[in-house]
Design a protein around this motif. Structure first.
Motif, PDB file in Angstrom:
ATOM      1  N   VAL A 176       0.729  -1.338  -0.072  1.00 27.56           N
ATOM      2  CA  VAL A 176       0.116   0.238  -0.135  1.00 27.56           C
ATOM      3  C   VAL A 176       1.136   1.215   0.082  1.00 27.56           C
ATOM      4  O   VAL A 176       0.574   2.225  -0.730  1.00 27.56           O
ATOM      5  N   HIS A 177       1.822   1.228   0.814  1.00 26.79           N
ATOM      6  CA  HIS A 177       2.688   2.497   0.945  1.00 26.79           C
ATOM      7  C   HIS A 177       1.989   3.605   1.108  1.00 26.79           C
ATOM      8  O   HIS A 177       2.214   4.648   0.200  1.00 26.79           O
ATOM      9  N   TRP A 178       1.263   4.052   2.189  1.00 32.01           N
ATOM     10  CA  TRP A 178       0.424   5.364   2.223  1.00 32.01           C
ATOM     11  C   TRP A 178       1.469   6.296   2.736  1.00 32.01           C
ATOM     12  O   TRP A 178       2.277   6.024   3.694  1.00 32.01           O
ATOM     13  N   ASP A 179       1.380   7.405   2.097  1.00 31.53           N
ATOM     14  CA  ASP A 179       2.533   8.380   2.493  1.00 31.53           C
ATOM     15  C   ASP A 179       1.601   9.654   3.077  1.00 31.53           C
ATOM     16  O   ASP A 179       0.712  10.379   2.472  1.00 31.53           O
ATOM     17  N   GLN A 180       1.489   9.753   4.486  1.00 29.85           N
ATOM     18  CA  GLN A 180       1.015  10.895   5.346  1.00 29.85           C
ATOM     19  C   GLN A 180       1.325  12.189   4.578  1.00 29.85           C
ATOM     20  O   GLN A 180       0.708  13.302   4.746  1.00 29.85           O
ATOM     21  N   SER A 203      14.259  18.871  -8.478  1.00 28.60           N
ATOM     22  CA  SER A 203      15.638  18.340  -8.906  1.00 28.60           C
ATOM     23  C   SER A 203      15.949  19.421 -10.035  1.00 28.60           C
ATOM     24  O   SER A 203      17.127  19.318 -10.437  1.00 28.60           O
ATOM     25  N   ARG A 204      15.035  20.024 -10.807  1.00 31.27           N
ATOM     26  CA  ARG A 204      15.388  20.897 -11.790  1.00 31.27           C
ATOM     27  C   ARG A 204      14.439  21.846 -12.074  1.00 31.27           C
ATOM     28  O   ARG A 204      13.088  21.794 -11.785  1.00 31.27           O
ATOM     29  N   TRP A 205      14.917  23.119 -12.581  1.00 33.42           N
ATOM     30  CA  TRP A 205      14.185  24.124 -12.821  1.00 33.42           C
ATOM     31  C   TRP A 205      13.900  24.451 -14.194  1.00 33.42           C
ATOM     32  O   TRP A 205      15.045  24.235 -15.153  1.00 33.42           O
ATOM     33  N   PRO A 206      12.912  24.936 -14.922  1.00 29.90           N
ATOM     34  CA  PRO A 206      11.726  24.978 -14.307  1.00 29.90           C
ATOM     35  C   PRO A 206      10.783  23.773 -13.824  1.00 29.90           C
ATOM     36  O   PRO A 206      11.137  22.740 -14.520  1.00 29.90           O
ATOM     37  N   LEU A 207       9.984  23.794 -12.915  1.00 30.75           N
ATOM     38  CA  LEU A 207       9.149  22.687 -12.465  1.00 30.75           C
ATOM     39  C   LEU A 207       8.334  22.024 -13.538  1.00 30.75           C
ATOM     40  O   LEU A 207       7.404  22.779 -13.927  1.00 30.75           O
ATOM     41  N   ARG A 208       8.577  20.802 -13.845  1.00 33.97           N
ATOM     42  CA  ARG A 208       7.975  20.176 -15.199  1.00 33.97           C
ATOM     43  C   ARG A 208       6.457  19.522 -14.898  1.00 33.97           C
ATOM     44  O   ARG A 208       5.757  19.458 -15.441  1.00 33.97           O
ATOM     45  N   ARG A 209       6.721  18.602 -13.709  1.00 31.15           N
ATOM     46  CA  ARG A 209       5.767  17.881 -13.208  1.00 31.15           C
ATOM     47  C   ARG A 209       5.197  18.219 -11.796  1.00 31.15           C
ATOM     48  O   ARG A 209       6.150  18.168 -11.026  1.00 31.15           O
ATOM     49  N   THR A 210       4.017  17.944 -11.554  1.00 26.39           N
ATOM     50  CA  THR A 210       3.658  18.157 -10.123  1.00 26.39           C
ATOM     51  C   THR A 210       2.835  16.754  -9.661  1.00 26.39           C
ATOM     52  O   THR A 210       2.226  16.183 -10.759  1.00 26.39           O
ATOM     53  N   ALA A 211       2.684  16.683  -8.531  1.00 27.70           N
ATOM     54  CA  ALA A 211       1.889  15.492  -8.035  1.00 27.70           C
ATOM     55  C   ALA A 211       0.305  15.643  -8.274  1.00 27.70           C
ATOM     56  O   ALA A 211      -0.353  16.491  -8.158  1.00 27.70           O
ATOM     57  N   GLY A 212      -0.263  14.546  -8.915  1.00 19.93           N
ATOM     58  CA  GLY A 212      -1.547  14.355  -9.290  1.00 19.93           C
ATOM     59  C   GLY A 212      -2.335  14.201  -7.912  1.00 19.93           C
ATOM     60  O   GLY A 212      -1.740  13.708  -6.826  1.00 19.93           O
ATOM     61  N   PHE A 213      -3.752  14.473  -8.169  1.00 21.05           N
ATOM     62  CA  PHE A 213      -4.506  14.233  -6.893  1.00 21.05           C
ATOM     63  C   PHE A 213      -4.820  12.752  -6.381  1.00 21.05           C
ATOM     64  O   PHE A 213      -4.753  12.688  -5.116  1.00 21.05           O
ATOM     65  N   LEU A 224      -3.870   9.077   1.352  1.00 14.73           N
ATOM     66  CA  LEU A 224      -4.831   8.135   1.930  1.00 14.73           C
ATOM     67  C   LEU A 224      -6.015   7.948   1.418  1.00 14.73           C
ATOM     68  O   LEU A 224      -6.647   7.106   1.257  1.00 14.73           O
ATOM     69  N   ARG A 225      -6.554   9.049   0.369  1.00 17.18           N
ATOM     70  CA  ARG A 225      -7.911   9.331  -0.203  1.00 17.18           C
ATOM     71  C   ARG A 225      -7.637   8.035  -1.378  1.00 17.18           C
ATOM     72  O   ARG A 225      -8.784   7.372  -1.771  1.00 17.18           O
ATOM     73  N   THR A 226      -6.587   7.733  -2.032  1.00 18.71           N
ATOM     74  CA  THR A 226      -6.645   6.801  -2.925  1.00 18.71           C
ATOM     75  C   THR A 226      -6.587   5.402  -2.306  1.00 18.71           C
ATOM     76  O   THR A 226      -7.014   4.246  -2.844  1.00 18.71           O
ATOM     77  N   VAL A 227      -5.818   5.118  -1.027  1.00 17.71           N
ATOM     78  CA  VAL A 227      -6.065   3.876  -0.293  1.00 17.71           C
ATOM     79  C   VAL A 227      -7.567   3.870   0.059  1.00 17.71           C
ATOM     80  O   VAL A 227      -7.798   2.454  -0.231  1.00 17.71           O
ATOM     81  N   GLU A 228      -8.150   4.556   0.417  1.00 16.49           N
ATOM     82  CA  GLU A 228      -9.673   4.517   0.487  1.00 16.49           C
ATOM     83  C   GLU A 228     -10.234   4.080  -0.689  1.00 16.49           C
ATOM     84  O   GLU A 228     -11.226   3.539  -0.667  1.00 16.49           O
ATOM     85  N   SER A 229     -10.223   4.970  -1.941  1.00 18.96           N
ATOM     86  CA  SER A 229     -10.751   4.681  -2.907  1.00 18.96           C
ATOM     87  C   SER A 229     -10.521   3.195  -3.360  1.00 18.96           C
ATOM     88  O   SER A 229     -11.541   2.638  -3.776  1.00 18.96           O
ATOM     89  N   LEU A 230      -9.234   2.794  -3.125  1.00 24.72           N
ATOM     90  CA  LEU A 230      -9.004   1.161  -3.479  1.00 24.72           C
ATOM     91  C   LEU A 230     -10.174   0.310  -2.658  1.00 24.72           C
ATOM     92  O   LEU A 230     -10.780  -0.455  -3.357  1.00 24.72           O
ATOM     93  N   LEU A 231     -10.015   0.556  -1.362  1.00 25.49           N
ATOM     94  CA  LEU A 231     -10.844  -0.285  -0.592  1.00 25.49           C
ATOM     95  C   LEU A 231     -12.432  -0.103  -0.770  1.00 25.49           C
ATOM     96  O   LEU A 231     -13.168  -1.182  -0.750  1.00 25.49           O
ATOM     97  N   GLU A 232     -12.998   1.086  -1.121  1.00 28.46           N
ATOM     98  CA  GLU A 232     -14.322   1.347  -1.532  1.00 28.46           C
ATOM     99  C   GLU A 232     -14.567   0.504  -2.808  1.00 28.46           C
ATOM    100  O   GLU A 232     -15.750  -0.130  -2.726  1.00 28.46           O
ATOM    101  N   ASN A 233     -13.655   0.676  -3.683  1.00 28.33           N
ATOM    102  CA  ASN A 233     -13.969  -0.208  -4.869  1.00 28.33           C
ATOM    103  C   ASN A 233     -13.991  -1.828  -4.697  1.00 28.33           C
ATOM    104  O   ASN A 233     -14.826  -2.450  -5.317  1.00 28.33           O
ATOM    105  N   ALA A 234     -12.988  -2.281  -3.873  1.00 35.08           N
ATOM    106  CA  ALA A 234     -12.948  -3.406  -3.696  1.00 35.08           C
ATOM    107  C   ALA A 234     -14.209  -3.864  -2.719  1.00 35.08           C
ATOM    108  O   ALA A 234     -15.011  -5.177  -3.159  1.00 35.08           O
ATOM    109  N   ALA A 235     -14.716  -3.198  -1.876  1.00 34.21           N
ATOM    110  CA  ALA A 235     -15.903  -3.610  -1.302  1.00 34.21           C
ATOM    111  C   ALA A 235     -16.937  -3.813  -2.175  1.00 34.21           C
ATOM    112  O   ALA A 235     -17.992  -4.601  -1.898  1.00 34.21           O
TER     113      ALA A 235
END
Length: 601
Positions: A176-180, A203-213, A224-235
């Motif tokens: 799972v590797h949840w990153d708080q 690591s380099r400028w300009p900033l080319r990529r940012t973290a997705g939702f 954590l929202r993605t972990v919960e999404s996984l469990l919600e879909n699995a349920a």
């Protein structure tokens, strides 16, 4: 999963810095001492090519460890060693300064305690760190488990179940590797080993990529929202007959973890699984290598006190008590493994694969069947054979990635109890793959397969995913074998573009593939996987499909030549350091040794 073998780097650093002053001295670092540290680091830097500790020469390495054996006898040198280790890491540019200093401090007590307890000679230490040219590592010398005198029953290959026979539908979760500290919009490319966090250094400028939702194709873990999404879909996709969950809950920020944080994440994710899947679904967990801190630090049960793993195993027993019987909780508290009945005629064995891990530095003290786990396994399998039970084995690290003696003994056990072991299930690599087991006499008859399921996390450059197994169900004479499996993913390209950084309903996880359809298999028995490997060698389109699914549907380039041969060689053998199964492949065995299977820590 393997990251950059940071514990090994620290291990080398703790040794090397003792060259800075005469052995046996014990006093605080003064300014002149710090200048000596820097001079030492400058000298070591001359030996560096890239960032690999394997570029240190044998003579230098052995001189270092000769001094270590004496210097570490004085406890006052421990702080000195840790500070110089951090300085060395910084000066060699192995990581950002704060990462170097934090990981040196975090690993200090455990690594040095393990070094002090071991009987590591300079040539043995350098054989591990630099290579076999420096010597032979006798601490990992061969050892053997003892099998009971009862003869092996005649081998009767299971027939495919009759149409309409009951099936069990089993959810499989791993890594799972949840990153708080995951933050949407933070840098996706950074200098640290883990990105997509507020404090990530670009690591380099300009900033080319940012973290997705919902997650990011980079060296990032999950919010954590993605972990919960996984469990919600699995349920939603249930019901499930039961669940296997093979560990690795915390994120890959291995330089800055505390016991309280690890236990908090263990508690939160365990309770989320109960919340979404419901109290009627039994979950059978296994211990991952990231559950502890420092990462990979799993001392055998004879290590007591604050450096033991009781802080971790006791909390696991508390959180997992709703799922496991009392006798399973007893062995879980002792050493992190257990057995439990699943259904009449079927039991699960959950192994603590950290006792076979090359990265577990506590095995430097004694690597001979740590915690007597394999001997215990033999006893469980013999009892199951006597009762006519089938057994599923679950664990985190695949056996083909273990220390050689442990791996070969496990392979031997699987050979002996092939009529009892109906399935083997692992994680750790984050990829979608498998490893074969053949008869030891001829290495031609396939008798077992270890399924290695894809990770929930995106680390590195992956879609989040989970696995569903369809197994021969509960009825008299059931083989309990895997009949088919499916992999579900969250396509980050689609869901991040839809939801951007705004709160939104949980997205739909989609079926990536079903094994029987993707590969044209009627069953998923060991013989079927063996034949599929043969097709990989003769039909490249089939192998490239495997390679695409191996990466959970997100791969940038095909795997050809040495890449392909190395991967196929890995699939062919569930025991480590065994080139025999690869002789038929179109690559010299010597070349195989230069292209080892890489995993994540």
């Amino acid at each position: 999963m393997k990251q950059t073998a940071l514990w090994t780097v620290c291990f080398l650093f703790y040794a090397c810095v003792c060259l800075q002053s005469p052995s046996g001295t014990a006093h605080p670092l003064r300014d002149e001492d710090r200048r000596a540290d820097i001079k030492f680091v400058d000298a070591i830097s001359k030996f560096r090519v890239g960032v690999s500790w394997r570029n240190v020469s044998c003579w230098l390495c052995e001189a270092v460890f000769a001094i270590v054996d004496v210097a570490l006898m004085n406890e006052a040198n421990v702080e000195r060693v840790a500070q110089a280790a951090g300085e060395t890491c910084v000066r060699l540019h192995l990581a950002e300064e704060h990462v170097c200093r934090q990981i040196a401090e975090l690993f200090r007590d455990d690594v040095i305690n393990a070094l002090q307890r071991s009987v590591l000679s300079p040539s043995e230490a350098c054989a591990v760190l630099v290579g076999r040219a420096c010597g032979h590592f006798d601490i990992y010398a061969p050892w053997n488990v003892t099998l009971p005198p009862m003869p092996k029953p005649p081998v009767v290959p299971p027939p495919p179940p009759r149409p309409g026979s009951p099936q069990s539908r089993v959810l499989f979760l791993t890594d799972v590797h949840w990153d708080q500290e995951y933050v949407a919009g933070s840098p996706a490319d950074c200098k640290e080993p883990l990105c997509c966090r507020n404090d990530s250094v670009v690591s380099r400028w300009p900033l080319r990529r940012t973290a997705g939702f919902w997650g990011t194709y980079s060296k990032c873990d999950l919010p954590l929202r993605t972990v919960e999404s996984l469990l919600e879909n699995a349920a939603r996709d249930g019901p499930w007959d039961w669940v296997y969950w093979t560990g690795d809950i915390p994120a890959h920020n291995v330089w800055a973890q505390t016991r309280d944080q690890q236990l908090h994440e263990l508690t939160v994710v365990s309770r989320l699984i109960r919340k979404y899947l419901g109290p009627s679904v039994t979950v059978y967990p296994a211990v991952g290598n990231h559950e502890s801190t420092p990462v990979n630090s799993f001392p055998p049960p004879f290590i007591h006190g604050n450096q033991s793993s009781s802080w971790l195993y006791n909390t696991m027993a508390e959180e997992w008590a709703p799922w496991l019987p009392p006798d399973a909780l007893h062995t879980l508290r002792r050493a992190g493994f257990y057995t439990a009945p699943v259904q009449p005629g079927l039991r699960v064995v959950s192994l603590n694969m950290n006792y076979c891990a090359k990265e577990n530095f506590w095995l430097l003290v004694n690597s001979t069947d740590p915690a007597d786990q394999l001997q215990w396994l033999i006893g469980i399998l013999q009892q199951a054979e006597d009762k006519g039970e089938k057994v599923h084995i679950i664990g985190h690290i695949p056996p083909g990635l273990c220390l050689k003696s442990w791996s070969w003994n496990y392979y031997h056990i699987v050979n002996r109890y092939e009529g009892t072991i109906a399935g083997q299930f692992f994680g750790h690599t984050h990829m979608d793959e498998f490893q074969m087991f053949y008869d030891e006499e001829t290495l031609t008859r396939p008798l077992g397969v270890a399924f290695i399921a894809p990770s929930a996390t995106t680390y590195i450059n992956l879609n989040p995913g989970y696995r569903v197994y369809y197994m021969d169900g509960h009825y008299p004479g059931s083989s309990r074998f895997v009949l088919d499996h499916e992999t579900y993913i969250l396509n980050l390209t689609e869901v991040n573009s839809h939801y951007s950084h705004s709160p939104a309903p949980s997205p739909k996880w989609t079926l990536l593939y079903r094994a029987s359809e993707a590969y044209g298999l009627n069953t998923l028995f060991p013989a079927d996987w063996d034949k599929l490997i043969g097709r990989f060698l003769t039909e490249d389109l089939v192998f490239q499909k495997f390679w695409y699914l191996f990466h959970k549907g997100h791969v940038s380039e095909p795997c050809v030549n040495t890449c392909k041969t190395t991967q196929v060689c890995y699939l062919l053998s569930g025991r480590s350091d065994d080139p025999s199964q690869c002789q038929r492949l179109p690559l010299d065995v010597k070349e195989m040794g230069k292209t080892p299977k890489k995993t994540l820590c």
